[in-house]
Enzyme design. Sequence first.
Site, mmCIF file in Angstrom:
data_model
loop_
_atom_site.group_PDB
_atom_site.id
_atom_site.type_symbol
_atom_site.label_atom_id
_atom_site.label_comp_id
_atom_site.label_asym_id
_atom_site.label_seq_id
_atom_site.Cartn_x
_atom_site.Cartn_y
_atom_site.Cartn_z
ATOM 1 N N HIS A 159 0.847 -1.202 0.000
ATOM 2 C CA HIS A 159 0.000 0.000 0.000
ATOM 3 C C HIS A 159 0.882 1.251 0.000
ATOM 4 O O HIS A 159 1.775 1.385 0.831
ATOM 5 C CB HIS A 159 -0.942 0.001 1.211
ATOM 6 N N ALA A 160 0.630 2.145 -0.950
ATOM 7 C CA ALA A 160 1.521 3.293 -1.154
ATOM 8 C C ALA A 160 1.623 4.170 0.091
ATOM 9 O O ALA A 160 0.641 4.398 0.795
ATOM 10 C CB ALA A 160 1.013 4.129 -2.323
ATOM 11 N N HIS B 172 0.190 12.168 -5.377
ATOM 12 C CA HIS B 172 -0.351 12.144 -4.015
ATOM 13 C C HIS B 172 0.781 11.935 -3.001
ATOM 14 O O HIS B 172 0.926 12.681 -2.037
ATOM 15 C CB HIS B 172 -1.397 11.023 -3.903
ATOM 16 N N GLU B 173 1.588 10.928 -3.243
ATOM 17 C CA GLU B 173 2.670 10.604 -2.300
ATOM 18 C C GLU B 173 3.722 11.715 -2.258
ATOM 19 O O GLU B 173 4.205 12.087 -1.189
ATOM 20 C CB GLU B 173 3.323 9.269 -2.658
ATOM 21 N N HIS C 205 2.862 14.504 -0.029
ATOM 22 C CA HIS C 205 3.241 14.284 1.376
ATOM 23 C C HIS C 205 4.702 14.670 1.590
ATOM 24 O O HIS C 205 5.053 15.362 2.536
ATOM 25 C CB HIS C 205 3.090 12.809 1.742
ATOM 26 N N GLU D 99 -3.353 14.875 2.993
ATOM 27 C CA GLU D 99 -3.858 13.989 1.941
ATOM 28 C C GLU D 99 -4.286 14.754 0.690
ATOM 29 O O GLU D 99 -4.311 14.190 -0.405
ATOM 30 C CB GLU D 99 -5.031 13.157 2.474
ATOM 31 N N HIS E 25 -6.334 0.417 5.830
ATOM 32 C CA HIS E 25 -6.287 1.377 6.933
ATOM 33 C C HIS E 25 -6.864 0.848 8.238
ATOM 34 O O HIS E 25 -6.647 1.447 9.287
ATOM 35 C CB HIS E 25 -6.987 2.668 6.510
ATOM 36 N N TYR F 73 -9.231 11.307 4.368
ATOM 37 C CA TYR F 73 -9.347 11.157 2.910
ATOM 38 C C TYR F 73 -10.647 11.768 2.404
ATOM 39 O O TYR F 73 -10.716 12.243 1.270
ATOM 40 C CB TYR F 73 -9.265 9.685 2.498
#
Length: 615
Positions: free
Chosen positions: A353-354, A383-384, A387, A411, A514, A524
Amino acid sequence: MRFIHHRFPLLIGLGVLALYRPIVLTAQEHEQAPQDHQPTVAGAMALVERAERELERLSARASRAAWVQSNFITHDTETMAAEASEAYTAAAVRFGKEAALFDEFDLPRDLRRKLTLLKLALTMPAPSDPDLTAETARLATTLEGMYGRGEYCAPDGTCLDIAELMRIMSDSRSADTLLVAWEGWRTIGPPMRDLYTRFVELMNQGARELGFADAGEMWRSNYDMDARSFAAEVDRLWEQVKPLYDGLHCYVRDKLQTVYGEEIVPSGKPIPAHLLGNLWAQDWSNVFDLVAPGDADAGYDLTRILREKETDAVEMVRYGERFFTSLGFATLPETFWERSLFTQPRDRDLVCHASAWDVDDSNDIRIKMCIEINATDFETIHHELGHNFYQRAYGGQPYLYRGSANDGFHEALGDAVALSVTPSYLVRVGLLDREPSSANDLAILLRSALSKIAFLPFGVVVDQWRWQVFSGEITPANYNTGWWALRQKYQGVAAPSAPSPRGEEYFDPGAKYHVPGNTPYARYFLAAILQFQFHRALCAVAGYEGPLHRCSIYQNAEAGRRLQAMMAMGLSRPWPDALHALTGQREMDATAIVDYYRPLKVWLDEENRGRSCGW
Ligand code: X8Z
Ligand code: ZN
């Protein structure tokens, strides 16, 4: 952060919460607490100073152990990660309790904020009894390990991992094959059930020691408002977007009925969860070809482009990095490229999971992701990286302020940037020869809505379930039926077994990362709304006038400065201040997402005329 920022997250937003219940100190803690029990400003400052130093050290250690564990799941890496997590948790609980001793005491604003953050610094509160702290930490790593190791082994002995099952879910058009994959992945759930039950008990006990009614109340207290107001805020935002979702649901159900028949997709009933192109029915973009009208043509298909150009995983990440540098952000450090994981290794168990990490809070940023060459992962990379760039922007803040304004901001950031991956952007970076005309807009918006609008109720469901689990409203005896009741209520999807219930012999929440990964999920949902708010504001800063779905802030330095200013604030101010710095608004507001999809909504309403919608 357990996944996303650093594992031991200071992903906090401040809760101006009143602590109604008395804080109970153990005998040992009494000994350690200030002897005279007279709170002073100097005492509070000393506590903050000690806590920041100690937590920073323990968090770096725990992050590093967690990184190794989730890259390489073995008995030993789990044990080491659990031990490091235990040390961090024990310290954070101790500091949280000490902070509570100052609750009634008048303090300068900054100090008050830090003490509040100190009480909320844990996603995984644990009882202070050392054996129970250790048990909680061990359960967390075991559950995450079970998810990471998860696979489905068919009766004939062939086993499929999550990546293979996800591919089946996205590509297969056979209801039988989809059912096997859907049910197959859920075989990982039942062995988690008892462990999860105990994990909930322990986190609740830990939350109570810190003065909260339960762990859910603690999670909801992290938004600069009391827990009850936050729950109301989620309801308010959901009501704003529900009509959009209802329109999409009605349209998609009808199209799937045409494909699979009335027997499998009955009118007026929830949509069977295995037919939506995704293991959790949280993103429906993989069924675009099934539901798009025959004459609808988005004019381009990023997945196909990436494959035709033989773009590899690292090059996809480079595109993401170049987007951020085009906004004025510095390039990623060399260590990012050395230490990240971009492709699924074949020789070991890991958590695919990323996630994005900031291991030691000093620019050791990385992502861990099993990248597939497709449009969804192209977006997830942004997305990553969002972060990572956020982590770096607030890296200069004191430890307790190293976090996003609230966890939804963390997020939302990379997703907001990815909303600028428009046809005009693809042309500018040479991935597309020319922009499709506006005649393609409905198809483009429909494809996008199948991802972003379809997600919204799922974003609500996961923590509605967990909040009710923590509060005891959903008990272990109805974990699974409680889950499906919420899935039906919000998403209008049902287990493929419906109308027969998917009973308590299953533990379907465990099949969503999660839950065993213990990552709060309301973030999210907030992000799904905030990203459009950010996008609308950044497009305005860039002087763009036109439909929002065609706006790209690529190469716009002014938009980049606005973002940077907001990100650099970290958690130092309540989130409405950060939102204001970026958008001029002080409230989370779904009008931006509604604006964005307005032309689609008009079209859906027309399409749905005469259909009976709802479930
Ligand atoms: O978990 C994630 C990210 C890591 S923070 C990949 N997401 C949620 C999910 O996959 O369920 C992003 C969207 C929702
Ligand atoms: Zn994320």
